[in-house]
Design an enzyme around this catalytic site. Structure first.
Site, short mmCIF file in Angstrom:
data_model
loop_
_atom_site.label_atom_id
_atom_site.label_comp_id
_atom_site.label_asym_id
_atom_site.label_seq_id
_atom_site.Cartn_x
_atom_site.Cartn_y
_atom_site.Cartn_z
N LYS A 123 -51.93 31.04 -15.98
CA LYS A 123 -50.67 30.74 -15.31
C LYS A 123 -49.89 29.61 -15.98
CE LYS A 123 -51.78 34.05 -12.78
NZ LYS A 123 -51.20 35.37 -13.02
N GLY B 166 -51.86 34.35 -5.15
CA GLY B 166 -51.93 33.46 -3.97
C GLY B 166 -53.26 32.76 -3.80
N HIS C 136 -40.56 36.36 -1.34
CA HIS C 136 -41.25 36.91 -2.51
C HIS C 136 -40.48 38.17 -2.91
CE1 HIS C 136 -45.12 38.31 -4.62
NE2 HIS C 136 -44.22 39.26 -4.79
N GLU D 106 -45.23 34.85 -11.33
CA GLU D 106 -46.24 35.40 -12.23
C GLU D 106 -45.88 36.82 -12.61
OE1 GLU D 106 -49.57 34.77 -9.38
OE2 GLU D 106 -49.91 36.93 -9.58
N ARG E 179 -49.79 45.64 -14.55
CA ARG E 179 -50.41 46.90 -14.09
C ARG E 179 -49.49 47.55 -13.08
NH1 ARG E 179 -51.29 44.97 -9.02
NH2 ARG E 179 -51.73 42.76 -8.93
#
Lengths: 163, 463
Positions: free
Chosen positions: B122, B170, B213, B292, B296
């Site tokens: 991160k 998270g 979000h 982030e 996928r």
């Protein structure tokens, strides 16, 4: 490779089994067995021969079919008929070899007694040769696969008798 | 669209549940053969059944089956598969797995392992984004000491959030509102991160009190093409787990949407990405910040499919085959509104997973309703895996009609024998904060009303 571990197209049609189950119920049968070509279907009341409990149709008591052509199926689920024999199954996915090399003698033969820790076979995957050892002393009663056959997790390799 | 000539013919699906089915379905429509892998618990699962072939790779616990790289690769070798789709979860973001797949001369349907490594770290991801002009929250690199942390927190301004560099989704985060508590919190967080991720590296970011979000779906090819397929709103969460998602996000103005989507494409380009991916942003009023990247397919990809008409999994497979973006290289505009409810086998009030056997099942249908699920009547929800039993997705011309359609669909849904979170969804869809669209990531946890949810559970079936 040509191996097709589990080809479900070879299973009998589910509708066919459902129809059978209806007939089974309609005539209040205890057991029905039908064989045609490579399929054998057996429906049996779970309480047979006592014959009291009702039969549900969503789940016929037992439905057997011919095994898949190439790769043996893994150990049966708890619903399958009780089998008292002891089996040694594959913990790996790979190719089953009975000897260390094509010219070497087989690790074990039918009738042989083996010690705990003795090598039984090799399961090869991606050029990694995993030796499978006996976890308990036993007598090999049957070797269930030919050399160089593909195996998946849980495939029965040997039928044994514990010592 | 011209037909794709695939450099692979048989795809091994290294997953289970609804996403394994989703991939098998995509492959079948593309004319590709499929190999399922399964644990002994999943012998009767639909992915085992619907794939052209299936190989048992281990016992129930996923560490010995769906995470067993050795047996999965051996299954690919035995079955002659020449590509691997990892789905989501399990091995999907393990760079090591992607690397092994490629070393075995199989096509990994996903990005390069290098992309997964950058985005999995991160701190590196933050720095990479900052350098390429994608907005990030004021924050730090890896913290070197408690004194360093305190100095940085003073510079950024309280409150701050401590995050694990190896975390994500998270996990491994702590909010700090008092500087005096920072050294102690840092120490605890480091120990926890070390235990959870095998790396104790921590960094700081400014903490946003009331964020949303919002994430952007990106697609990029191996020829330098990159574009986006609009955004998804995922603020309905509990303990950082998404419960309901929708697209588009009703909090974005058209200029803000354009800005955010452009930043997402920039983020993908910054690392030379060439697959399907998601850039997660934190939206604070009319400002957004990179959080982030997920390298996928996501659980909630379906809402994007509904409003764009694009089959994302098929596109992901096409991109892995080296195809150019082609028909995707255009400007997308939201076509109506889509909502997805994740149906979990869990207590709707306590959220404890509820494994068990489904004794009766009826899924809703009708215009604009889609169900992606791997369960059937008689299916046993195993305690070994995730508790999600399916996704209910609706599509309608606008948000109010999508909400009504979802309410209608939920009222038709019958799952007996196990507890599910359907009552929670029924309650949620009635909340004024939800219907007005004015909610943030804390809304669900802050307003949970056990009595009202229990009443919904009692009312079920009395429609």
């Amino acid at each position: 490779m040509s191996s097709e571990p589990r080809d479900f197209s070879s299973l009998p049609d589910l509708r066919y089994i459902r129809e059978l189950a209806k007939v089974f119920r309609q005539y209040d049968l205890d057991e029905i067995e039908i064989e045609s070509g490579e399929h054998r279907v057996l429906l049996r009341r779970s309480d047979f021969p006592a014959g009291a409990a009702p039969v549900t149709y969503a789940r016929p008591a037992v439905a057997e079919s011919a095994p898949a052509p190439n790769m043996p199926a893994p150990a049966p689920s708890p619903a399958a008929p009780v089998d008292n024999a002891t089996y040694i199954t594959s913990p790996f996915v790979g190719t089953f070899y009975r000897s260390a090399s094509p010219d070497a003698p087989s690790f074990v033969e039918v009738g042989q007694s083996v010690q705990r820790g003795q090598t039984l076979c090799i399961v090869e995957a991606m050029k990694l040769f995993n030796e499978l050892e006996a976890e308990f002393p036993c007598v090999i009663e049957e070797i269930l696969l030919d050399n160089a056959k593909p195996v998946e997790y849980g495939t029965k390799l040997f039928r044994v008798r514990k010592l | 669209m011209t037909a794709t000539t695939f450099p692979f013919r048989k795809v091994l699906v290294a997953n289970r549940g609804e996403i394994a089915l989703r991939v098998i379905r995509a492959c079948r429509e593309l004319g590709l053969r499929t190999v399922a892998v399964y644990s002994t618990v999943d012998e009767h699962a639909l992915h085992t059944r619907f794939a052209d072939e299936a190989v048992c790779i281990g016992p129930g616990p996923s560490s010995q089956s769906y995470l067993n790289i050795k047996n999965i690769i051996a299954a690919a070798e035995l079955s002659g598969a020449d590509a691997v789709h990892p789905g989501y979860g399990f091995l999907s973001e393990r760079a090591e797995f992607a690397e092994i797949v490629q070393k075995c001369k199989l096509t990994f349907i996903g990005p390069d392992p290098a992309h997964m490594l950058v985005m999995g770290d991160k701190v590196r991801a933050r720095q990479t984004m900052e350098k390429s002009g994608v907005p990030v929250l004021p924050g730090t690199g890896v913290l070197t000491s408690a004194a360093h942390a305190v100095a940085e927190a003073e510079r950024i301004g309280l409150p701050v959030i401590l995050k694990a560099s190896a975390g994500g989704g998270g996990r491994g985060m702590k909010i700090v509102r008092d500087l005096r508590l920072l050294p102690q919190t840092l120490q605890t967080a480091q120990v926890e991160a070390l235990k959870a991720f095998g790396c104790g590296d921590m960094y700081l970011e400014r903490y946003v009190e009331s964020p949303r979000h919002v994430e952007v779906q990106v697609v990029a090819d191996k020829h330098g093409g990159a574009t986006h397929l609009l955004e998804r709103e995922c603020s309905i969460q509990r303990r950082h787990q998404k419960i309901l998602e929708e697209a588009p996000c009703s909090a974005l103005s058209e200029p803000l949407r354009r800005e955010m989507c452009a930043a997402a494409v920039q983020a993908a380009r910054a690392i030379g990405y060439h697959s399907l991916g998601t850039i997660e942003f934190l939206l604070d009023g009319d400002r957004f910040y990179f959080m982030e990247m997920n390298t996928r397919v996501q659980v909630e990809h379906c809402v994007t499919e509904m409003i764009t008409g694009v089959d994302l999994v098929q596109e992901q497979i096409r991109l892995a085959a080296g195809e150019p973006l082609a028909h995707l290289a255009r400007e997308f505009h939201p076509r109506g509104h889509a909502i997805e409810c994740r149906i979990n086998a869990e207590d709707p009030i306590k959220f404890a997973p509820q494994p068990g056997t489904i004794s009766a099942l009826h899924f809703p249908g009708g215009f604009g309703v889609r169900v992606d699920s791997h369960v059937y009547q008689g299916y046993t929800v195993s305690p070994h895996y995730d508790s999600m039993v399916g996704k209910l997705i609706v599509h309608a011309p606008d948000r109010p009609r999508a909400i009504r359609r979802m309410q209608r669909a939920l009222s038709e849904c019958v799952i007996e024998g196990i507890a599910t979170n359907i009552p929670l969804h029924r309650w949620l869809l009635k909340q004024p904060a939800f219907t007005s669209g004015k909610y943030d990531t804390h809304f669900l946890e802050a307003s949970l009303d056990p009595e009202a949810i229990r009443a919904e559970a009692d009312a079920e079936g009395l429609v």
